[in-house]
Design a protein around this motif. Structure first.
Motif, PDB file in Angstrom:
ATOM      1  N   ILE A  19       0.842  -1.205   0.000  1.00  0.00           N
ATOM      2  CA  ILE A  19       0.000   0.000   0.000  1.00  0.00           C
ATOM      3  C   ILE A  19       0.876   1.254   0.000  1.00  0.00           C
ATOM      4  O   ILE A  19       0.639   2.189  -0.769  1.00  0.00           O
ATOM      5  CB  ILE A  19      -0.962   0.012   1.210  1.00  0.00           C
ATOM      6  CG1 ILE A  19      -1.938  -1.165   1.157  1.00  0.00           C
ATOM      7  CG2 ILE A  19      -1.708   1.342   1.314  1.00  0.00           C
ATOM      8  CD1 ILE A  19      -2.891  -1.183  -0.004  1.00  0.00           C
ATOM      9  N   LEU A  20       1.909   1.277   0.827  1.00  0.00           N
ATOM     10  CA  LEU A  20       2.774   2.449   0.869  1.00  0.00           C
ATOM     11  C   LEU A  20       3.538   2.644  -0.434  1.00  0.00           C
ATOM     12  O   LEU A  20       3.771   3.778  -0.861  1.00  0.00           O
ATOM     13  CB  LEU A  20       3.751   2.358   2.038  1.00  0.00           C
ATOM     14  CG  LEU A  20       3.301   3.069   3.309  1.00  0.00           C
ATOM     15  CD1 LEU A  20       1.952   2.632   3.796  1.00  0.00           C
ATOM     16  CD2 LEU A  20       4.347   2.977   4.378  1.00  0.00           C
ATOM     17  N   ALA A  21       3.899   1.553  -1.091  1.00  0.00           N
ATOM     18  CA  ALA A  21       4.666   1.644  -2.337  1.00  0.00           C
ATOM     19  C   ALA A  21       3.899   2.353  -3.450  1.00  0.00           C
ATOM     20  O   ALA A  21       4.511   2.973  -4.318  1.00  0.00           O
ATOM     21  CB  ALA A  21       5.080   0.245  -2.798  1.00  0.00           C
ATOM     22  N   LEU A  81      -6.321 -10.844   4.515  1.00  0.00           N
ATOM     23  CA  LEU A  81      -6.677 -10.009   3.368  1.00  0.00           C
ATOM     24  C   LEU A  81      -6.543  -8.518   3.645  1.00  0.00           C
ATOM     25  O   LEU A  81      -6.293  -7.741   2.722  1.00  0.00           O
ATOM     26  CB  LEU A  81      -8.127 -10.280   2.955  1.00  0.00           C
ATOM     27  CG  LEU A  81      -8.513 -11.702   2.610  1.00  0.00           C
ATOM     28  CD1 LEU A  81     -10.012 -11.790   2.362  1.00  0.00           C
ATOM     29  CD2 LEU A  81      -7.732 -12.177   1.391  1.00  0.00           C
ATOM     30  N   ALA A  82      -6.773  -8.129   4.893  1.00  0.00           N
ATOM     31  CA  ALA A  82      -6.873  -6.700   5.187  1.00  0.00           C
ATOM     32  C   ALA A  82      -6.813  -6.474   6.686  1.00  0.00           C
ATOM     33  O   ALA A  82      -6.917  -7.417   7.478  1.00  0.00           O
ATOM     34  CB  ALA A  82      -8.186  -6.157   4.637  1.00  0.00           C
ATOM     35  N   MET A  83      -6.695  -5.190   7.049  1.00  0.00           N
ATOM     36  CA  MET A  83      -6.693  -4.834   8.450  1.00  0.00           C
ATOM     37  C   MET A  83      -7.235  -3.423   8.620  1.00  0.00           C
ATOM     38  O   MET A  83      -7.226  -2.630   7.686  1.00  0.00           O
ATOM     39  CB  MET A  83      -5.301  -4.950   9.060  1.00  0.00           C
ATOM     40  CG  MET A  83      -4.236  -4.094   8.430  1.00  0.00           C
ATOM     41  SD  MET A  83      -3.296  -5.062   7.236  1.00  0.00           S
ATOM     42  CE  MET A  83      -1.795  -4.097   7.136  1.00  0.00           C
ATOM     43  N   TYR A  84      -7.741  -3.174   9.815  1.00  0.00           N
ATOM     44  CA  TYR A  84      -8.110  -1.813  10.183  1.00  0.00           C
ATOM     45  C   TYR A  84      -7.807  -1.598  11.644  1.00  0.00           C
ATOM     46  O   TYR A  84      -7.701  -2.547  12.405  1.00  0.00           O
ATOM     47  CB  TYR A  84      -9.577  -1.495   9.847  1.00  0.00           C
ATOM     48  CG  TYR A  84     -10.621  -1.926  10.847  1.00  0.00           C
ATOM     49  CD1 TYR A  84     -10.954  -1.120  11.930  1.00  0.00           C
ATOM     50  CD2 TYR A  84     -11.313  -3.130  10.694  1.00  0.00           C
ATOM     51  CE1 TYR A  84     -11.937  -1.507  12.841  1.00  0.00           C
ATOM     52  CE2 TYR A  84     -12.293  -3.513  11.596  1.00  0.00           C
ATOM     53  CZ  TYR A  84     -12.599  -2.690  12.665  1.00  0.00           C
ATOM     54  OH  TYR A  84     -13.569  -3.076  13.561  1.00  0.00           O
ATOM     55  N   ALA A 102     -10.499   5.767  12.210  1.00  0.00           N
ATOM     56  CA  ALA A 102     -10.040   4.445  11.793  1.00  0.00           C
ATOM     57  C   ALA A 102      -9.182   4.569  10.544  1.00  0.00           C
ATOM     58  O   ALA A 102      -9.289   5.535   9.794  1.00  0.00           O
ATOM     59  CB  ALA A 102     -11.231   3.518  11.528  1.00  0.00           C
ATOM     60  N   SER A 103      -8.331   3.573  10.353  1.00  0.00           N
ATOM     61  CA  SER A 103      -7.504   3.447   9.148  1.00  0.00           C
ATOM     62  C   SER A 103      -7.649   2.024   8.639  1.00  0.00           C
ATOM     63  O   SER A 103      -7.748   1.090   9.438  1.00  0.00           O
ATOM     64  CB  SER A 103      -6.032   3.705   9.467  1.00  0.00           C
ATOM     65  OG  SER A 103      -5.840   5.018   9.917  1.00  0.00           O
ATOM     66  N   TYR A 104      -7.613   1.885   7.326  1.00  0.00           N
ATOM     67  CA  TYR A 104      -7.862   0.595   6.690  1.00  0.00           C
ATOM     68  C   TYR A 104      -6.811   0.324   5.629  1.00  0.00           C
ATOM     69  O   TYR A 104      -6.410   1.231   4.905  1.00  0.00           O
ATOM     70  CB  TYR A 104      -9.227   0.598   5.994  1.00  0.00           C
ATOM     71  CG  TYR A 104     -10.349   1.089   6.862  1.00  0.00           C
ATOM     72  CD1 TYR A 104     -11.219   0.184   7.465  1.00  0.00           C
ATOM     73  CD2 TYR A 104     -10.553   2.443   7.083  1.00  0.00           C
ATOM     74  CE1 TYR A 104     -12.262   0.629   8.268  1.00  0.00           C
ATOM     75  CE2 TYR A 104     -11.581   2.893   7.891  1.00  0.00           C
ATOM     76  CZ  TYR A 104     -12.434   1.987   8.481  1.00  0.00           C
ATOM     77  OH  TYR A 104     -13.455   2.429   9.283  1.00  0.00           O
ATOM     78  N   MET A 105      -6.404  -0.927   5.501  1.00  0.00           N
ATOM     79  CA  MET A 105      -5.553  -1.362   4.395  1.00  0.00           C
ATOM     80  C   MET A 105      -6.056  -2.719   3.923  1.00  0.00           C
ATOM     81  O   MET A 105      -6.196  -3.644   4.717  1.00  0.00           O
ATOM     82  CB  MET A 105      -4.084  -1.479   4.815  1.00  0.00           C
ATOM     83  CG  MET A 105      -3.385  -0.166   4.974  1.00  0.00           C
ATOM     84  SD  MET A 105      -1.595  -0.399   5.220  1.00  0.00           S
ATOM     85  CE  MET A 105      -1.073   1.302   5.329  1.00  0.00           C
ATOM     86  N   ALA A 161      -6.788  -8.365  -2.893  1.00  0.00           N
ATOM     87  CA  ALA A 161      -8.150  -8.569  -2.385  1.00  0.00           C
ATOM     88  C   ALA A 161      -9.051  -7.357  -2.613  1.00  0.00           C
ATOM     89  O   ALA A 161     -10.177  -7.328  -2.138  1.00  0.00           O
ATOM     90  CB  ALA A 161      -8.100  -8.912  -0.903  1.00  0.00           C
ATOM     91  N   GLN A 162      -8.562  -6.360  -3.338  1.00  0.00           N
ATOM     92  CA  GLN A 162      -9.362  -5.157  -3.561  1.00  0.00           C
ATOM     93  C   GLN A 162     -10.415  -5.378  -4.635  1.00  0.00           C
ATOM     94  O   GLN A 162     -10.240  -6.182  -5.535  1.00  0.00           O
ATOM     95  CB  GLN A 162      -8.448  -3.984  -3.927  1.00  0.00           C
ATOM     96  CG  GLN A 162      -7.601  -3.536  -2.754  1.00  0.00           C
ATOM     97  CD  GLN A 162      -6.626  -2.419  -3.089  1.00  0.00           C
ATOM     98  OE1 GLN A 162      -6.602  -1.891  -4.188  1.00  0.00           O
ATOM     99  NE2 GLN A 162      -5.807  -2.069  -2.116  1.00  0.00           N
ATOM    100  N   GLY A 163     -11.526  -4.653  -4.474  1.00  0.00           N
ATOM    101  CA  GLY A 163     -12.581  -4.681  -5.474  1.00  0.00           C
ATOM    102  C   GLY A 163     -13.593  -5.799  -5.312  1.00  0.00           C
ATOM    103  O   GLY A 163     -14.439  -5.995  -6.187  1.00  0.00           O
ATOM    104  N   VAL A 164     -13.532  -6.538  -4.202  1.00  0.00           N
ATOM    105  CA  VAL A 164     -14.480  -7.650  -4.009  1.00  0.00           C
ATOM    106  C   VAL A 164     -15.313  -7.481  -2.741  1.00  0.00           C
ATOM    107  O   VAL A 164     -15.987  -8.418  -2.319  1.00  0.00           O
ATOM    108  CB  VAL A 164     -13.762  -9.026  -4.016  1.00  0.00           C
ATOM    109  CG1 VAL A 164     -13.144  -9.299  -5.372  1.00  0.00           C
ATOM    110  CG2 VAL A 164     -12.724  -9.112  -2.910  1.00  0.00           C
ATOM    111  N   GLY A 165     -15.270  -6.315  -2.118  1.00  0.00           N
ATOM    112  CA  GLY A 165     -16.114  -6.048  -0.967  1.00  0.00           C
ATOM    113  C   GLY A 165     -15.463  -6.176   0.393  1.00  0.00           C
ATOM    114  O   GLY A 165     -16.135  -6.015   1.418  1.00  0.00           O
ATOM    115  N   VAL A 166     -14.165  -6.440   0.443  1.00  0.00           N
ATOM    116  CA  VAL A 166     -13.489  -6.572   1.734  1.00  0.00           C
ATOM    117  C   VAL A 166     -13.502  -5.229   2.471  1.00  0.00           C
ATOM    118  O   VAL A 166     -13.761  -5.173   3.680  1.00  0.00           O
ATOM    119  CB  VAL A 166     -12.043  -7.098   1.566  1.00  0.00           C
ATOM    120  CG1 VAL A 166     -11.320  -7.151   2.909  1.00  0.00           C
ATOM    121  CG2 VAL A 166     -12.049  -8.464   0.906  1.00  0.00           C
TER     122      VAL A 166
END
Length: 171
Positions: A24-26, A63-66, A82-85, A90-95
């Motif tokens: 994400i940072l990249a 898949l993700a975290m918040y 809140a922050s989310y990554m 896994a993006q674009g499928v509702g996570v």
């Protein structure tokens, strides 16, 4: 059938969280961090004020975290942030939507009256659209506040929503 479980993060999850943070940072298009070190990542997700959750597929792949935090102390302590990554894979499928809903429910359970995002990059259209669908409004625009890796200076938004009726809310 694929099942996504959202649960509190543990130290054992960190090795799976670390590559998502790096990816994400990249991209340079969502988070303002300059220090992408492993130590900075750990401090961000497991700092003393953070209540961190992970989304895990079928009890395995993360898949993700918040993280949920108090936005301000004292007289502002009733507002969460809140922050989310979400892993790019896994993006674009509702996570993100699952995490968003979970975080709103968690914030209510934790006794918050509202949630505020202090710094949503305006060009992160997926996030802006998602938060609006989940009831957030743009409360303010920070002109040219984010230095996007490809687009240069772009706006950032402050987004806000109430979680309960302030007249009915019990402190």
């Amino acid at each position: 059938m694929k099942e996504i479980d959202i649960r509190p993060a543990s130290e054992a999850d960190f090795d799976a969280m670390w590559p998502i943070f790096q990816e994400i940072l990249a991209t340079g298009d969502k988070f303002p961090f300059e220090d992408g070190s492993r130590e900075a990542c750990h401090a961000y997700w497991f700092g003393p004020a953070a209540k961190t959750f992970v989304a895990v597929l079928n009890g395995g792949r993360l898949l993700a975290m918040y993280k949920l935090v108090q936005n301000q102390a004292g007289r502002g302590a009733h507002v969460a942030s809140a922050s989310y990554m979400v892993s790019p894979a896994a993006q674009g499928v509702g996570v993100g939507k699952l995490l968003g809903r979970h975080s709103l429910e968690q914030a209510r359970r934790d006794g918050f009256l509202a949630m505020q995002f202090n710094y949503v990059v305006s060009t992160n259209v997926g996030a802006v659209v998602l938060w609006k669908k989940l009831g957030f409004e743009v409360a303010g625009t920070l002109p040219k506040a984010y230095r996007h890796q490809k687009l240069g200076y772009v706006d950032a938004y402050v987004m806000y929503r109430l979680l309960d009726d302030p007249n009915e809310w019990r402190q």
